[in-house]
Design a protein around this motif. Structure first.
Motif, short mmCIF file in Angstrom:
data_model
loop_
_atom_site.label_atom_id
_atom_site.label_comp_id
_atom_site.label_asym_id
_atom_site.label_seq_id
_atom_site.Cartn_x
_atom_site.Cartn_y
_atom_site.Cartn_z
N LEU A 187 0.85 -1.17 0.00
CA LEU A 187 0.00 0.00 0.00
C LEU A 187 0.89 1.23 0.00
N VAL A 188 0.62 2.19 -0.89
CA VAL A 188 1.43 3.41 -0.98
C VAL A 188 0.52 4.64 -0.96
N ARG A 189 1.10 5.75 -0.52
CA ARG A 189 0.41 7.04 -0.58
C ARG A 189 1.14 7.88 -1.61
N LEU A 190 0.43 8.27 -2.64
CA LEU A 190 0.98 9.08 -3.72
C LEU A 190 0.43 10.49 -3.62
N THR A 191 1.31 11.47 -3.73
CA THR A 191 0.88 12.86 -3.91
C THR A 191 1.13 13.17 -5.37
N LEU A 192 0.07 13.50 -6.07
CA LEU A 192 0.16 13.75 -7.50
C LEU A 192 0.54 15.21 -7.76
N THR A 193 1.04 15.47 -8.95
CA THR A 193 1.51 16.82 -9.29
C THR A 193 0.41 17.85 -9.17
N GLY A 194 -0.83 17.46 -9.32
CA GLY A 194 -1.96 18.39 -9.17
C GLY A 194 -2.34 18.63 -7.72
N GLY A 195 -1.70 17.92 -6.79
CA GLY A 195 -1.98 18.10 -5.37
C GLY A 195 -2.86 17.02 -4.76
N ASP A 196 -3.55 16.23 -5.59
CA ASP A 196 -4.39 15.15 -5.07
C ASP A 196 -3.53 14.08 -4.41
N GLU A 197 -4.11 13.42 -3.39
CA GLU A 197 -3.44 12.28 -2.76
C GLU A 197 -4.23 11.02 -3.07
N VAL A 198 -3.50 9.94 -3.33
CA VAL A 198 -4.11 8.65 -3.62
C VAL A 198 -3.43 7.61 -2.75
N THR A 199 -4.22 6.83 -2.03
CA THR A 199 -3.68 5.70 -1.29
C THR A 199 -4.17 4.45 -2.01
N ALA A 200 -3.23 3.62 -2.45
CA ALA A 200 -3.59 2.45 -3.25
C ALA A 200 -2.50 1.40 -3.15
N ARG A 201 -2.83 0.20 -3.59
CA ARG A 201 -1.87 -0.91 -3.62
C ARG A 201 -1.27 -1.00 -5.01
N ILE A 202 0.06 -1.13 -5.08
CA ILE A 202 0.73 -1.28 -6.37
C ILE A 202 0.54 -2.71 -6.86
N LEU A 203 -0.08 -2.86 -8.03
CA LEU A 203 -0.28 -4.18 -8.62
C LEU A 203 0.83 -4.52 -9.61
N ALA A 204 1.27 -3.51 -10.38
CA ALA A 204 2.30 -3.74 -11.40
C ALA A 204 3.02 -2.43 -11.68
N VAL A 205 4.27 -2.59 -12.12
CA VAL A 205 5.11 -1.44 -12.46
C VAL A 205 5.72 -1.71 -13.83
N ASP A 206 5.70 -0.69 -14.69
CA ASP A 206 6.41 -0.80 -15.97
C ASP A 206 7.22 0.47 -16.18
N GLY A 207 7.74 0.67 -17.35
CA GLY A 207 8.59 1.82 -17.61
C GLY A 207 7.85 3.15 -17.60
N GLU A 208 6.54 3.12 -17.74
CA GLU A 208 5.75 4.36 -17.83
C GLU A 208 5.09 4.75 -16.51
N GLY A 209 4.74 3.75 -15.68
CA GLY A 209 4.02 4.09 -14.46
C GLY A 209 3.56 2.87 -13.68
N LEU A 210 2.46 3.07 -12.93
CA LEU A 210 1.97 2.07 -11.99
C LEU A 210 0.53 1.68 -12.29
N ASP A 211 0.24 0.40 -12.12
CA ASP A 211 -1.14 -0.07 -12.10
C ASP A 211 -1.49 -0.24 -10.62
N LEU A 212 -2.57 0.43 -10.21
CA LEU A 212 -2.94 0.48 -8.80
C LEU A 212 -4.31 -0.12 -8.56
#
Length: 165
Positions: A101-126
Motif C-alpha cells: 500500500l502506498v500514498r501518492l501525492t500527485l503533481t496536481g496536489g491530489d493524494e491517492v492511497t492504493a496498492r501497487i499491482l504492477a510497475v512498468d517503464g511508464e508508471g503504476l497499475d494500482l
C-alpha cells in the motif's frame, strides 16, 4: 572539475556494496559535535539482513581507513537499510513495493492511497481500496504524475512468504 565528498565516497564504496548484491541508496555526511557522521543506506530486492549490514560496515570501515575520504578527524559510520516508510523515488523502489500500500501525492496536489499491482517503464497499475463497502477500483498513474510517494505501514498485511505457504 571538483567532486563533492559524497561523490568521492560513492565512487569508493559502490563496488563494495555491489559485491554484496546490494544497491547504494544514499550517502549522508554530517556533523555531530566534533565528530563526523557517515550514514550509508543500502537495499536490495530481497531486503537487507542485519548480518549483511554488519559485514558491509566492516568492509567499508577498512576501505575508509586506507584512504583519506573522511579526512583526519573522527567519524561515526552507520550502515543500514531504508525504513519501511521511506520515500519512493527510483523505478526499482516502486518495483520492490509491488503488492504494498502506498500514498501518492500527485503533481496536481491530489493524494491517492492504493496498492501497487504492477510497475512498468511508464508508471503504476494500482488498486484503490473501496470505501464504505464499495469494491476496489483499478487506476493507472504515470511516473510524470507523481510528485511524492511513500509506502504506507500495514500492521495486518500478509507477508509474501505467508501467502506462498
Amino acid at each position: 572539475m571538483s567532486t563533492t565528498q559524497s561523490e568521492r565516497l560513492r565512487g569508493l564504496l559502490e563496488p563494495l556494496v555491489a559485491a554484496k548484491d546490494l544497491d547504494l541508496e544514499e550517502i549522508e555526511v554530517s556533523r555531530a559535535g566534533r565528530r563526523g557522521v557517515l550514514r550509508i543506506t543500502v537495499d536490495s530486492d530481497e531486503g537487507v539482513e542485519l548480518d549483511t549490514c554488519a559485514e558491509l560496515s566492516r568492509a567499508i570501515s577498512e576501505k575508509l581507513d586506507e584512504t583519506d575520504a573522511m579526512g583526519e578527524g573522527e567519524y561515526v559510520l552507520e550502515v543500514s537499510s531504508p525504513g519501511a516508510d521511506r520515500p519512493l523515488s527510483e523505478h526499482r523502489h516502486y518495483v520492490r513495493a509491488t503488492g504494498r500500500l502506498v500514498r501518492l501525492t500527485l503533481t496536481g496536489g491530489d493524494e491517492v492511497t492504493a496498492r501497487i499491482l504492477a510497475v512498468d517503464g511508464e508508471g503504476l497499475d494500482l488498486e484503490v481500496p473501496g470505501v464504505k463497502g464499495r469494491k476496489p477500483t483499478a487506476r493507472r498513474v504515470t511516473f510524470a504524475e507523481i510528485a511524492k510517494a511513500r509506502v504506507e505501514l500495514e500492521f495486518n498485511r500478509k507477508d509474501k512468504k505467508e501467502e506462498e505457504a
